[in-house]
Design an enzyme around this catalytic site. Structure first.
Site, PDB file in Angstrom:
ATOM      1  N   GLU A   1      47.419  19.660  -4.693  1.00 33.73           N
ATOM      2  CA  GLU A   1      48.685  18.868  -3.807  1.00 33.73           C
ATOM      3  C   GLU A   1      48.086  18.381  -2.608  1.00 33.73           C
ATOM      4  O   GLU A   1      47.089  18.795  -1.238  1.00 33.73           O
ATOM      5  CB  GLU A   1      49.860  19.895  -3.530  1.00 33.73           C
ATOM      6  CG  GLU A   1      50.766  19.717  -3.033  1.00 33.73           C
ATOM      7  CD  GLU A   1      52.262  20.283  -2.516  1.00 33.73           C
ATOM      8  OE1 GLU A   1      52.014  21.020  -2.613  1.00 33.73           O
ATOM      9  OE2 GLU A   1      52.713  19.802  -1.593  1.00 33.73           O
TER      10      GLU A   1
ATOM     11  N   ARG B   1      42.142  34.271  -6.891  1.00 31.46           N
ATOM     12  CA  ARG B   1      41.941  33.180  -5.766  1.00 31.46           C
ATOM     13  C   ARG B   1      40.518  33.678  -4.915  1.00 31.46           C
ATOM     14  O   ARG B   1      40.502  35.200  -4.996  1.00 31.46           O
ATOM     15  CB  ARG B   1      43.052  33.685  -5.483  1.00 31.46           C
ATOM     16  CG  ARG B   1      44.158  31.747  -4.591  1.00 31.46           C
ATOM     17  CD  ARG B   1      44.920  32.215  -3.610  1.00 31.46           C
ATOM     18  NE  ARG B   1      44.920  31.051  -3.110  1.00 31.46           N
ATOM     19  CZ  ARG B   1      45.420  30.021  -3.334  1.00 31.46           C
ATOM     20  NH1 ARG B   1      46.241  30.073  -3.816  1.00 31.46           N
ATOM     21  NH2 ARG B   1      45.795  29.462  -2.019  1.00 31.46           N
TER      22      ARG B   1
ATOM     23  N   LYS C   1      45.739  25.840   3.227  1.00 30.82           N
ATOM     24  CA  LYS C   1      45.968  24.549   3.744  1.00 30.82           C
ATOM     25  C   LYS C   1      46.854  24.447   5.168  1.00 30.82           C
ATOM     26  O   LYS C   1      46.732  23.944   5.670  1.00 30.82           O
ATOM     27  CB  LYS C   1      46.326  23.640   2.633  1.00 30.82           C
ATOM     28  CG  LYS C   1      45.068  23.446   2.047  1.00 30.82           C
ATOM     29  CD  LYS C   1      45.823  21.857   0.711  1.00 30.82           C
ATOM     30  CE  LYS C   1      46.358  22.782   0.130  1.00 30.82           C
ATOM     31  NZ  LYS C   1      46.707  21.602  -1.234  1.00 30.82           N
TER      32      LYS C   1
END
Ligand code: ATP
Ligand code: MG
Length: 565
Positions: free
Chosen positions: A35, A260, A270
Site C-alpha cells: 500500500e 511477519r 509504516k
C-alpha cells in the site's frame, strides 16, 4: 550464499504440490502488493525477496501491485519510493505494474454480481452500530434490519451510493454471510464505504471505496495470481477471501501465510515509522537509523547484504524477533569482501614525531583490501605531524591496554614504530593536547630488522594532508530488544534510544577519500564500515555514516569489565 540451491520451505512444498497436480497449468505467478502509504522497510524486503524469488525459481512471474484503496493515506511519493527500492534490491516487475485503483470499475461490477446473487446488501447502520451488532467471540451477532432488502432495492441503493446521493458513512455495502459465524470476519463484513476522499490516482471520480478485504483477493484474481503469499494476520481472513471468490466464481488464487518479520531494537510498521518521521525523532524516512530500505541504503547497506539476510532467516510459520545483529553481520560480511580500506581518525589526537625531518613527506604503500589482492595498493602520505585516535592513547594504561602509553612503542600501520616520549597538556584544563614521539627509521613499512615486537598497530593520518570530515555514528533506534515492550499505558516510543545518533565534526581522513562519491563505501581501518552520505556530503564537506562496526575485541573486554585483570 545466494548462489546455493534455494532452501526448502513449506511455501515451496505447497507450490511443488500444486505443480505436480497440474494446478494453474503448472504456472506460478506471485505479486508484491504494497500500500503506497509509507516507505518500504526490511519486513517488506523479506516479502519482495520471497515473491520475486519464488517467481524466478519456478520460471514464473511476479507482479508489482499497489494496493491503493484508501484515499486518505496514499501518495505518489510513496509509489515512487517503493519502485526505487524494489529496483535497488535488484528485482524487476517488467511491464507488470498494477494498481488496485485501476480495478475500481471491475470491483464495482463484481459487487453488483454479488448483489444480484443475493449475497450482498446495502446497510444503513452506522459504523458503531455495525460493530455493536457484530457480537463477540462468545456471543453471536445480530442481523442488520436492512439485511433483507430486495435485490432491486440493493442495486438501486448501491448505484446511488456511487452517484454520491448519500452522506459519508451513512451506508455501506456488506456481504451477506452469517451473523453467528465463529469467525467474526464472516459476520457480514463491509465491502464498500462512502467516503469523499480525493484519491491520488482516481481523483474525485469515486466517492465509494472498496475495503481492503474486498479489494485484495479480487485484485489477485484479476491478475491471475496463483499463489497469494501474505503475512500471518491474514490467515483469519482467508475463509472470507475464499467465500467471496467462490460466490463470484472467478479465478481462485491459493493464499499462503508466513510469519511477519520483526527485527530487534526497531519497529516495522509504516504507521509507527511515519510517526517517527512526523514528530521529528528521525530526519526522514531515509534516516540511516530507520529500518526502511531507503534508510539502510543511506546507511551503506548493500542489496546483497539485505537479500542474504532474507535468505538466512528463512520462512517461518510463527512470529518471532530476529536479532538486529544478524542483519549487521550480513552487511559486515559483504563489505569485508568488497570495501576498500582507508585510514580515518574520528577523535584526533595530535602526534609530533620529534626526530622526523620538518619538511619531509613520504608516500607509503598501503593495501586496499587484504581480502582481495586485485584491489591493489595506494600511496598514503606520511609526515612529521600526524593524528591518531584519542582512544589509542592512555596516560595510565590498564593491564590489557596494549596501545600507546608513555614510554611505550607501537606500530603505525604501513609506516614506522613510534615511541611516546612526552605528553603535552593544556596547562589550564589538564587535557592532553598532543603527544611527542620518536620514530625508528629502520622500521619503515612496519617491521623492525632486529626482530623487536610491538603489541599494537594504530591507524593514523598525516595532519597536513588529511581532509576534514563529519562522521555520524549510530546506535540502535530503540534501547530494548523488543522495542514494543513498554510499561502499561506508556507511549510506544518510550524505548527510543536518546543516543542513537552521535555526530563527530572534527574527523580527519586520508586524502585518497577527497573525491569519494556519495553512496560509496569503505572500511575505516579498525573503526568499521562507512558510507558517504548521499544527501549531506559534498566535496567541500564530506559526511560519512557508519554502516556497522567491526568486531572489536577491546570493546568486549571493556564491557566485561576485565581490562585490569
Ligand atoms: P505495515 O504494518 O508496515 O504498514 P503492511 O503489511 O500494512 O505493513 P503493506 O504495504 O500492505 O504493508 O505490505 C506489502 C506486503 O509486504 C504485504 O504482502 C505484507 O504481507 C508484506 N509485509 C509487510 N510487513 C512485513 C513484515 N514485517 N514481514 C514480512 N512481510 C511483510
Ligand atoms: Mg497493509
Amino acid at each position: 550464499m545466494s548462489t546455493q540451491e534455494p532452501k526448502k520451505n513449506f511455501i515451496r512444498e505447497i507450490i511443488d504440490e500444486d505443480i505436480r497436480n497440474g494446478k494453474n497449468g503448472g504456472r506460478v505467478q506471485t505479486r508484491f502488493p504494497p500500500e503506497p502509504n509509507g516507505f518500504l522497510h526490511i519486513g517488506h524486503a523479506k516479502s519482495i525477496c520471497l515473491n520475486f524469488g519464488l517467481a524466478a525459481d519456478y520460471g514464473g512471474l511476479c507482479n508489482l501491485r499497489f494496493d491503493d484503496t484508501n484515499p486518505e493515506t496514499e501518495e505518489i511519493i510513496y509509489v515512487e519510493s517503493i519502485k526505487q527500492d524494489i529496483r535497488w534490491l535488484g528485482f524487476d516487475w517488467e511491464d507488470r505494474e498494477f494498481y488496485a485503483s485501476d480495478y475500481f470499475e471491475q470491483l464495482y461490477g463484481y459487487a453488483v454480481d454479488l448483489i444480484k446473487k443475493g449475497k450482498a446488501y446495502v446497510c444503513d447502520l452506522s459504523a458503531e452500530e455495525i460493530s455493536d451488532y457484530r457480537g463477540t467471540l462468545t456471543a453471536p451477532g445480530r442481523v442488520s434490519p436492512y439485511r433483507n432488502r430486495s435485490v432491486e432495492e440493493n442495486l438501486d441503493l448501491f448505484q446511488r451510493m456511487r452517484n454520491g446521493e448519500f452522506a459519508d458513512g451513512s451506508r455501506t455495502l456488506r456481504a451477506k454471510i452469517d451473523m453467528s459465524h465463529p469467525n467474526l470476519l464472516m459476520r457480514d463484513p463491509v465491502l464498500y464505504r462512502i467516503r469523499r476522499g480525493h484519491h491520488y490516482r482516481t481523483g474525485d471520480k469515486w466517492c465509494i471505496y472498496p475495503t481492503y478485504d474486498w479489494a485484495h483477493g479480487q485484485s489477485d484474481s484479476i491478475e491471475g495470481i496463483t499463489h497469494s503469499i501474505c503475512t500471518l494476520e491474514f490467515e483469519v481472513h482467508r475463509p472470507l477471501y475464499d467465500w467471496l471468490l467462490d460466490q463470484l466464481g472467478i479465478h481462485h488464487p491459493r493464499q499462503i501465510e508466513f510469519a511477519r518479520l520483526s527485527v530487534s531494537h526497531t519497529v516495522l510498521s509504516k504507521r509507527k515509522l511515519l510517526e517517527l518521521v512526523r514528530e521529528g525523532h528521525v530526519s526522514g524516512w531515509d534516516d540511516p537509523r530507520m529500518p526502511t530500505i531507503s534508510g539502510l541504503r543511506r546507511r551503506g547497506y548493500t542489496p546483497e547484504a539485505i537479500k542474504n539476510f532474507c535468505d538466512l532467516i528463512g520462512m517461518a510459520k510463527a512470529n518471532s524477533i530476529v536479532d538486529l545483529a544478524l542483519l549487521e553481520d550480513c552487511v559486515r560480511e559483504d563489505l569485508n569482501r568488497r570495501a576498500p580500506r582507508v585510514m580515518a581518525v574520528l577523535r584526533p589526537l595530535k602526534v609530533v614525531l620529534v626526530n622526523y625531518p620538518e619538511d619531509q613527506v613520504e608516500e607509503l604503500e598501503a593495501i586496499n583490501n587484504p581480502e582481495d589482492p586485485n584491489m591493489g595498493t595506494r600511496k598514503v602520505p606520511f609526515s612529521r605531524i600526524l593524528y591518531i585516535e584519542r582512544d589509542d592513547f592512555m596516560e595510565v594504561p590498564p593491564k590489557k591496554f596494549f596501545r600507546l602509553a608513555p614510554g611505550r612503542e607501537v606500530r603505525l600501520r604501513y609506516a614506522y614504530f613510534i615511541t611516546c616520549v612526552d605528553v603535552i597538556k593544556d596547562p589550564k584544563t589538564g587535557k592532553i593536547i598532543e603527544l611527542h614521539c620518536t620514530y625508528d627509521p629502520a622500521t619503515r613499512g612496519g617491521d623492525a630488522p632486529d626482530g623487536r615486537r610491538v603489541k599494537a598497530t594504530l591507524h593514523w593520518v598525516s595532519a597536513a594532508h588529511a581532509c576534514d570530515a563529519e562522521v555520524r555514528l549510530y546506535e540502535t533506534l530503540f534501547t530494548k530488544r523488543d522495542a514494543g515492550e513498554v510499561e502499561e499505558g506508556a507511549d510506544w516510543k518510550s524505548n527510543l534510544n536518546p543516543k542513537s545518533l552521535e555526530v563527530l565534526k572534527e574527523c580527519k581522513i586520508e586524502p585518497s577519500l577527497k573525491a569519494a562519491e556519495p553512496g560509496s563505501r569503505c572500511q575505516f581501518e579498525r573503526l568499521g564500515y562507512f558510507c558517504v552520505d548521499s544527501k549531506d556530503s559534498s566535496p567541500e564537506k564530506l559526511v560519512f555514516n557508519r554502516t556497522v562496526t567491526l568486531h572489536d575485541p577491546w570493546a568486549n573486554i571493556k564491557k566485561a569489565g576485565k581490562e585490569n585483570e
